[in-house]
Design a protein around this motif. Structure first.
Motif, mmCIF file in Angstrom:
data_model
loop_
_atom_site.group_PDB
_atom_site.id
_atom_site.type_symbol
_atom_site.label_atom_id
_atom_site.label_comp_id
_atom_site.label_asym_id
_atom_site.label_seq_id
_atom_site.Cartn_x
_atom_site.Cartn_y
_atom_site.Cartn_z
ATOM 1 N N LYS A 164 4.968 4.034 1.029
ATOM 2 C CA LYS A 164 4.910 2.666 0.512
ATOM 3 C C LYS A 164 5.457 1.694 1.552
ATOM 4 C CE LYS A 164 5.452 4.333 -4.225
ATOM 5 N NZ LYS A 164 6.321 4.394 -5.425
ATOM 6 N N TYR A 220 0.850 -1.193 0.000
ATOM 7 C CA TYR A 220 0.000 0.000 0.000
ATOM 8 C C TYR A 220 0.880 1.234 0.000
ATOM 9 C CZ TYR A 220 -3.761 3.225 1.254
ATOM 10 O OH TYR A 220 -4.661 4.249 1.257
ATOM 11 N N ILE A 225 -7.000 0.936 6.300
ATOM 12 C CA ILE A 225 -7.038 2.152 5.490
ATOM 13 C C ILE A 225 -8.257 2.972 5.893
ATOM 14 C CG2 ILE A 225 -6.971 3.095 3.158
ATOM 15 C CD1 ILE A 225 -4.636 1.184 3.926
#
Length: 368
Positions: A88, A66, A99
């Protein structure tokens, strides 16, 4: 004009209590998407992106999972140490990466997660685990997004200030501990009289000692130098009794007034390597994380095999205690073994003997 913050309501959540009236109560999963981490072993051809575990970055790999702000939470093992990440990253398979939705500030979610009562949701005691379902169903309180952002900014600043103070305090403690050690070393190798004539001790790491001090081996200073053992835990009766059983974890660097465990008279009779040492006695930790720690025991008791006991001496116990403390770093340096460093009784006798050349046999009781 009435301030909305003057009104509170019961959240209905025991670990939260009252909250501002306008805050929303909802499950964690309605504000954030929780994902499982994965094994990173297929991406070891290059070290580019951080691999995140419960303790932070511990490796690098060639792919990322992600890119952006995320909240990391432990799935197995350490489950009570949330982490905030940005950029990252790859989350290892023992982690969740969450998230936030558009109406949740990620940094606010991090501070919120620090409050979670993880012990209530752990599925195991031997290896704590947290399911995605339980994590998502945790009820929490959320203000508006703008208020979340204000709270997160405030906490960043205040926690940063507190962390700086903690760092300064830790640095001060380290300096004071170093100073304490130097005071001990100076006193037990040079004495208190700064005008006394000195002579070469013949030992490089001690240097000069007072001219009138005599050499002696540690083995000659004590009538007893011994250890102990650990009775079998499979026999529960071994640990139901009133005989003090001192372990290396009880060695606190000062006086031992009590210990965590006891053994039975039956265990004492069954194990010939166990004996009750009469207080006071000096005790040194020989194994593990506490290796080199030294205490004076003020209680009678047996010890396990990780402890070396020194007893019955004509010298002043406090003086010998300080003298041995001054050589602690050298003892640790001499410890052997990677996973569990250890010092044998022979090493203690040998290296303490070298240091004991500074022990004086007269007027030793003048030291505090």
């Amino acid at each position: 004009m009435e301030n909305r913050y003057d009104k509170y309501k019961d959240s209905g959540i025991a670990w939260i209590g009252e909250i501002p009236e306008h805050w929303e109560i909802t499950s964690f999963k309605r504000k954030i998407t929780i994902n499982n981490g994965k094994d990173y072993k297929d991406f070891l051809d290059a070290e580019i992106y951080p691999v995140m575990g419960s303790g932070g970055c511990f490796a690098y790999c060639s792919n990322y999972m992600y890119d952006g702000e995320a909240l990391l939470l432990g799935r197995k093992g350490t489950i009570d140490k949330p982490l905030y990440v940005k950029g990252k990253f790859w989350a290892v398979d023992t982690m969740f990466y969450a998230i936030p939705h558009a109406n949740l500030d990620c940094k606010f979610a991090y501070y919120l997660a620090l409050m979670f009562p993880f012990n209530l949701y752990s599925t195991s005691t031997s290896l704590p685990s947290l399911t995605q379902t339980d994590l998502g169903n945790i009820l929490v309180a959320f203000p508006f997004l703008s208020e979340q952002q204000s709270i997160a900014t405030y906490l960043d600043q205040k926690c940063g200030e507190i962390d700086e103070l903690i760092t300064l305090q830790e640095e001060m403690i380290t300096k004071l501990q170093s100073y304490k050690q130097s005071v001990i070393t100076e006193a037990v190798t040079k004495g208190l009289d700064k005008n006394v004539p000195l002579k070469d001790s013949g030992i490089e790491w001690i240097g000069n000692t007072p001219e009138h001090w005599n050499k002696n081996k540690i083995i000659r200073l004590f009538g007893i130098i011994g250890s102990g053992t650990t009775p079998k835990s499979s026999k529960e009766d071994n640990y139901i009794g009133s005989v003090n059983w001192i372990q290396s974890g009880d060695i606190n660097g000062g006086y031992i007034e009590s210990c965590k465990n006891t053994i039975s008279d039956t265990a004492l009779k069954e194990y010939t390597t166990l004996k009750i040492y009469k207080a006071p006695f000096i005790i040194v930790a020989m194994y593990g994380a506490s290796v080199g720690n030294i205490s004076i025991s003020n209680i009678d008791g047996c010890v396990n095999q990780a402890c070396c006991v020194m007893n019955e001496t004509k010298q002043n116990f406090k003086y010998l205690f300080y003298a041995m403390n001054s050589v602690k770093k050298y003892l640790i340096y001499k410890a052997e073994g990677g996973g569990q460093p250890n010092i044998s009784q022979d090493k203690i006798k040998k290296h303490m003997a070298a240091y004991s050349s500074s022990l004086r046999t007269t007027n030793h009781r003048q030291l505090p």
